[in-house]
Enzyme design. Sequence first.
Site, PDB file in Angstrom:
ATOM      1  N   CYS A  93      41.120  26.186  52.156  1.00 15.42           N
ATOM      2  CA  CYS A  93      40.969  27.003  50.947  1.00 15.42           C
ATOM      3  C   CYS A  93      41.022  26.098  49.713  1.00 15.42           C
ATOM      4  CB  CYS A  93      42.102  28.022  50.809  1.00 15.42           C
ATOM      5  SG  CYS A  93      42.625  28.890  52.284  1.00 15.42           S
ATOM      6  N   CYS A 140      37.822  24.189  48.331  1.00 17.46           N
ATOM      7  CA  CYS A 140      36.921  24.919  47.433  1.00 17.46           C
ATOM      8  C   CYS A 140      37.642  25.364  46.162  1.00 17.46           C
ATOM      9  CB  CYS A 140      36.335  26.124  48.147  1.00 17.46           C
ATOM     10  SG  CYS A 140      35.288  25.647  49.540  1.00 17.46           S
ATOM     11  N   HIS A 141      38.854  25.848  46.343  1.00 20.24           N
ATOM     12  CA  HIS A 141      39.482  26.524  45.206  1.00 20.24           C
ATOM     13  C   HIS A 141      40.278  25.608  44.281  1.00 20.24           C
ATOM     14  CE1 HIS A 141      37.973  30.431  46.128  1.00 20.24           C
ATOM     15  NE2 HIS A 141      38.354  30.321  47.388  1.00 20.24           N
ATOM     16  N   CYS A 144      36.637  35.132  52.935  1.00 18.77           N
ATOM     17  CA  CYS A 144      36.523  33.675  52.807  1.00 18.77           C
ATOM     18  C   CYS A 144      36.719  33.003  54.158  1.00 18.77           C
ATOM     19  CB  CYS A 144      37.525  33.130  51.781  1.00 18.77           C
ATOM     20  SG  CYS A 144      36.861  33.201  50.092  1.00 18.77           S
ATOM     21  N   CYS A 187      55.492  63.286  42.473  1.00 20.78           N
ATOM     22  CA  CYS A 187      56.638  62.391  42.343  1.00 20.78           C
ATOM     23  C   CYS A 187      56.420  61.374  41.217  1.00 20.78           C
ATOM     24  CB  CYS A 187      56.904  61.674  43.666  1.00 20.78           C
ATOM     25  SG  CYS A 187      57.718  62.772  44.864  1.00 20.78           S
ATOM     26  N   HIS A 188      55.254  60.716  41.233  1.00 18.10           N
ATOM     27  CA  HIS A 188      55.110  59.530  40.377  1.00 18.10           C
ATOM     28  C   HIS A 188      54.576  59.804  38.977  1.00 18.10           C
ATOM     29  CE1 HIS A 188      56.539  56.816  43.396  1.00 18.10           C
ATOM     30  NE2 HIS A 188      55.664  57.249  44.287  1.00 18.10           N
ATOM     31  N   ARG A 242      53.786  50.038  51.780  1.00 18.02           N
ATOM     32  CA  ARG A 242      54.544  50.926  50.883  1.00 18.02           C
ATOM     33  C   ARG A 242      53.906  52.323  50.864  1.00 18.02           C
ATOM     34  NH1 ARG A 242      59.289  52.455  48.599  1.00 18.02           N
ATOM     35  NH2 ARG A 242      58.461  54.428  49.329  1.00 18.02           N
ATOM     36  N   CYS A 272      55.426  56.081  51.796  1.00 20.21           N
ATOM     37  CA  CYS A 272      55.400  57.274  50.934  1.00 20.21           C
ATOM     38  C   CYS A 272      54.750  58.441  51.669  1.00 20.21           C
ATOM     39  CB  CYS A 272      54.695  56.985  49.612  1.00 20.21           C
ATOM     40  SG  CYS A 272      55.774  56.144  48.416  1.00 20.21           S
TER      41      CYS A 272
HETATM   42  C1  HEC Z   1      58.617  62.707  47.493  1.00 19.32           C
HETATM   43  C2  HEC Z   1      58.282  61.828  46.391  1.00 19.32           C
HETATM   44  C3  HEC Z   1      57.181  60.804  46.600  1.00 19.32           C
HETATM   45  C4  HEC Z   1      55.861  61.029  46.932  1.00 19.32           C
HETATM   46  C5  HEC Z   1      55.172  62.356  47.198  1.00 19.32           C
HETATM   47  C6  HEC Z   1      55.231  59.739  46.925  1.00 19.32           C
HETATM   48  N1  HEC Z   1      56.126  58.766  46.617  1.00 19.32           N
HETATM   49 FE1  HEC Z   1      55.698  56.833  46.236  1.00 19.32          FE
HETATM   50  N2  HEC Z   1      57.673  56.441  46.051  1.00 19.32           N
HETATM   51  C7  HEC Z   1      58.691  57.368  46.096  1.00 19.32           C
HETATM   52  C8  HEC Z   1      59.969  56.699  46.017  1.00 19.32           C
HETATM   53  C9  HEC Z   1      61.334  57.346  46.029  1.00 19.32           C
HETATM   54  C10 HEC Z   1      59.678  55.314  45.925  1.00 19.32           C
HETATM   55  C11 HEC Z   1      60.677  54.160  45.832  1.00 19.32           C
HETATM   56  C12 HEC Z   1      61.178  54.034  44.417  1.00 19.32           C
HETATM   57  C13 HEC Z   1      60.043  53.781  43.470  1.00 19.32           C
HETATM   58  O1  HEC Z   1      59.661  52.632  43.247  1.00 19.32           O
HETATM   59  O2  HEC Z   1      59.455  54.763  42.975  1.00 19.32           O
HETATM   60  C14 HEC Z   1      58.235  55.202  45.906  1.00 19.32           C
HETATM   61  C15 HEC Z   1      57.550  54.011  45.736  1.00 19.32           C
HETATM   62  C16 HEC Z   1      56.181  53.906  45.543  1.00 19.32           C
HETATM   63  C17 HEC Z   1      55.479  52.705  45.162  1.00 19.32           C
HETATM   64  C18 HEC Z   1      56.117  51.345  44.880  1.00 19.32           C
HETATM   65  C19 HEC Z   1      56.466  51.192  43.412  1.00 19.32           C
HETATM   66  C20 HEC Z   1      57.171  49.892  43.134  1.00 19.32           C
HETATM   67  O3  HEC Z   1      57.104  49.409  42.002  1.00 19.32           O
HETATM   68  O4  HEC Z   1      57.813  49.357  44.052  1.00 19.32           O
HETATM   69  C21 HEC Z   1      54.155  53.008  45.092  1.00 19.32           C
HETATM   70  C22 HEC Z   1      53.023  52.073  44.739  1.00 19.32           C
HETATM   71  C23 HEC Z   1      54.019  54.409  45.437  1.00 19.32           C
HETATM   72  N3  HEC Z   1      55.271  54.918  45.700  1.00 19.32           N
HETATM   73  C24 HEC Z   1      52.828  55.104  45.512  1.00 19.32           C
HETATM   74  C25 HEC Z   1      52.718  56.377  46.050  1.00 19.32           C
HETATM   75  C26 HEC Z   1      51.466  56.999  46.405  1.00 19.32           C
HETATM   76  C27 HEC Z   1      50.100  56.388  46.198  1.00 19.32           C
HETATM   77  C28 HEC Z   1      51.765  58.223  46.916  1.00 19.32           C
HETATM   78  C29 HEC Z   1      50.843  59.234  47.536  1.00 19.32           C
HETATM   79  C30 HEC Z   1      50.109  58.751  48.705  1.00 19.32           C
HETATM   80  C31 HEC Z   1      53.213  58.376  46.848  1.00 19.32           C
HETATM   81  N4  HEC Z   1      53.749  57.235  46.347  1.00 19.32           N
HETATM   82  C32 HEC Z   1      53.899  59.538  47.186  1.00 19.32           C
HETATM   83  C33 HEC Z   1      58.540  58.736  46.165  1.00 19.32           C
HETATM   84  C34 HEC Z   1      57.336  59.376  46.435  1.00 19.32           C
HETATM   85  C1  HEC Z   2      33.767  26.728  51.425  1.00 17.35           C
HETATM   86  C2  HEC Z   2      34.414  27.183  50.207  1.00 17.35           C
HETATM   87  C3  HEC Z   2      35.515  28.214  50.298  1.00 17.35           C
HETATM   88  C4  HEC Z   2      36.611  28.212  51.124  1.00 17.35           C
HETATM   89  C5  HEC Z   2      36.969  27.222  52.201  1.00 17.35           C
HETATM   90  C6  HEC Z   2      37.405  29.346  50.726  1.00 17.35           C
HETATM   91  N1  HEC Z   2      36.797  30.038  49.722  1.00 17.35           N
HETATM   92 FE1  HEC Z   2      37.562  31.578  48.692  1.00 17.35          FE
HETATM   93  N2  HEC Z   2      35.838  31.751  47.633  1.00 17.35           N
HETATM   94  C7  HEC Z   2      34.737  30.921  47.778  1.00 17.35           C
HETATM   95  C8  HEC Z   2      33.614  31.482  47.028  1.00 17.35           C
HETATM   96  C9  HEC Z   2      32.220  30.896  46.922  1.00 17.35           C
HETATM   97  C10 HEC Z   2      34.112  32.661  46.423  1.00 17.35           C
HETATM   98  C11 HEC Z   2      33.314  33.678  45.567  1.00 17.35           C
HETATM   99  C12 HEC Z   2      33.027  34.897  46.429  1.00 17.35           C
HETATM  100  C13 HEC Z   2      32.139  34.578  47.613  1.00 17.35           C
HETATM  101  O1  HEC Z   2      31.045  34.067  47.417  1.00 17.35           O
HETATM  102  O2  HEC Z   2      32.585  34.816  48.755  1.00 17.35           O
HETATM  103  C14 HEC Z   2      35.501  32.776  46.814  1.00 17.35           C
HETATM  104  C15 HEC Z   2      36.349  33.788  46.373  1.00 17.35           C
HETATM  105  C16 HEC Z   2      37.713  33.834  46.644  1.00 17.35           C
HETATM  106  C17 HEC Z   2      38.643  34.735  46.010  1.00 17.35           C
HETATM  107  C18 HEC Z   2      38.304  35.714  44.894  1.00 17.35           C
HETATM  108  C19 HEC Z   2      38.194  34.970  43.583  1.00 17.35           C
HETATM  109  C20 HEC Z   2      37.779  35.852  42.432  1.00 17.35           C
HETATM  110  O3  HEC Z   2      37.766  35.334  41.292  1.00 17.35           O
HETATM  111  O4  HEC Z   2      37.463  37.032  42.642  1.00 17.35           O
HETATM  112  C21 HEC Z   2      39.868  34.508  46.588  1.00 17.35           C
HETATM  113  C22 HEC Z   2      41.177  35.207  46.242  1.00 17.35           C
HETATM  114  C23 HEC Z   2      39.695  33.465  47.569  1.00 17.35           C
HETATM  115  N3  HEC Z   2      38.376  33.084  47.568  1.00 17.35           N
HETATM  116  C24 HEC Z   2      40.699  32.983  48.382  1.00 17.35           C
HETATM  117  C25 HEC Z   2      40.468  32.062  49.409  1.00 17.35           C
HETATM  118  C26 HEC Z   2      41.461  31.695  50.383  1.00 17.35           C
HETATM  119  C27 HEC Z   2      42.905  32.214  50.414  1.00 17.35           C
HETATM  120  C28 HEC Z   2      40.867  30.804  51.230  1.00 17.35           C
HETATM  121  C29 HEC Z   2      41.446  30.199  52.495  1.00 17.35           C
HETATM  122  C30 HEC Z   2      41.893  31.181  53.485  1.00 17.35           C
HETATM  123  C31 HEC Z   2      39.515  30.595  50.749  1.00 17.35           C
HETATM  124  N4  HEC Z   2      39.308  31.393  49.661  1.00 17.35           N
HETATM  125  C32 HEC Z   2      38.608  29.716  51.307  1.00 17.35           C
HETATM  126  C33 HEC Z   2      34.700  29.767  48.502  1.00 17.35           C
HETATM  127  C34 HEC Z   2      35.628  29.370  49.440  1.00 17.35           C
END
Ligand code: HEC
Ligand code: HEC
Length: 261
Positions: A76, A79-80, A114, A180-181, A218, A222
């Site tokens: 990686c 290239c990067h 990649c 919730c959120h 995560r 939820c």
């Molecule tokens: C019953 C209430 C409830 C529902 C419904 C719920 N969540 Fe959560 N969620 C929580 C609690 C509690 C946490 C842990 C504390 C926090 O970070 O909010 C959490 C954490 C998260 C986090 C992490 C936030 C962080 O900063 O760590 C994400 C992202 C999230 N929820 C997205 C979702 C999504 C998308 C859905 C629907 C698919 C969903 N939640 C449904 C209660 C809920």
């Molecule tokens: C041979 C060159 C090459 C190698 C090796 C490579 N990449 Fe990439 N990578 C690219 C190119 C070119 C792009 C632009 C998107 C595309 O053409 O696939 C890219 C895009 C990305 C992006 C998104 C960058 C953006 O600005 O959106 C990520 C993250 C990334 N590579 C991670 C990795 C990681 C982690 C690895 C190793 C596991 C890896 N690449 C190996 C060439 C490479």
Amino acid sequence: MKRLAAISAILSLVACQPDTSPAPADSAPDPLKSGYDFLQAQTQALQDDDFANPGFLWVDRGEALFSEAPADGKACSTCHNDDGLSLAGAAAHYPQIDEESGDLVNIEGRINLCRTRHQGLQPLEYESDDLLALTAYTASLSRGAPISVDIEGAAANWYARGRDYFETRRGQFNLACTQCHDDNWGKKLRGDTISQGHGTGFPAYRLEWQSLGSLHRRLRDCDAGVRAQPRDYGSDDYLAVELYLAKRAQGLTLEAPGVRR
Ligand code: HEC
Ligand code: HEC
């Protein structure tokens, strides 16, 4: 007993709400607050200290993997770093549409593209330590970068699908994410303070997991929390929600690897 307590906590949370369908939550919560703001001081301190933050074990491992070249391919870093395709700030603009395939990809998906396109390797399994490590390392290069994603063009349908998922009631508790959120952030639930549900700290180290985990892990927790069937890691539903969440979090910065309860 524990299960009953959990159920009654959730029911009391919704009991005080009028039973209307969720408000259209196209708009972001105001004021916008990161999940970090709802943590206890000691958990915040863990996240703030790069030496104490366990997420950095994955970041360090990711950095090592990043410069490991496959037998007959490029690392990686070749290239990067050497060839100047810098990844600084890149993670703050994901998920995004991959031009070649037209699919929505998150950072995990981009890393796997990649591997298959540019390294001749197999994709890594979602939630494997190696993919978490590479994701955490890549995200750490964008720490502090403002979240900004494109929801126009081919991304528009994904965004709408993510918003729908966020606003649709599901599971035995018949609760939507928005209830919730958007409607109840700041309130207590089972020892947590409900945050606004942003993805900006992920991949994050959760004390409950004793591990780093992806945003999709995560989301699965939820969904399971309302007794709904969690979607698969990397599923279209969760990719769509990830895009919706990123747009909704515009104004916050990327803080991975976060530390959460
Ligand atoms: C019953 C209430 C409830 C529902 C419904 C719920 N969540 Fe959560 N969620 C929580 C609690 C509690 C946490 C842990 C504390 C926090 O970070 O909010 C959490 C954490 C998260 C986090 C992490 C936030 C962080 O900063 O760590 C994400 C992202 C999230 N929820 C997205 C979702 C999504 C998308 C859905 C629907 C698919 C969903 N939640 C449904 C209660 C809920
Ligand atoms: C041979 C060159 C090459 C190698 C090796 C490579 N990449 Fe990439 N990578 C690219 C190119 C070119 C792009 C632009 C998107 C595309 O053409 O696939 C890219 C895009 C990305 C992006 C998104 C960058 C953006 O600005 O959106 C990520 C993250 C990334 N590579 C991670 C990795 C990681 C982690 C690895 C190793 C596991 C890896 N690449 C190996 C060439 C490479």
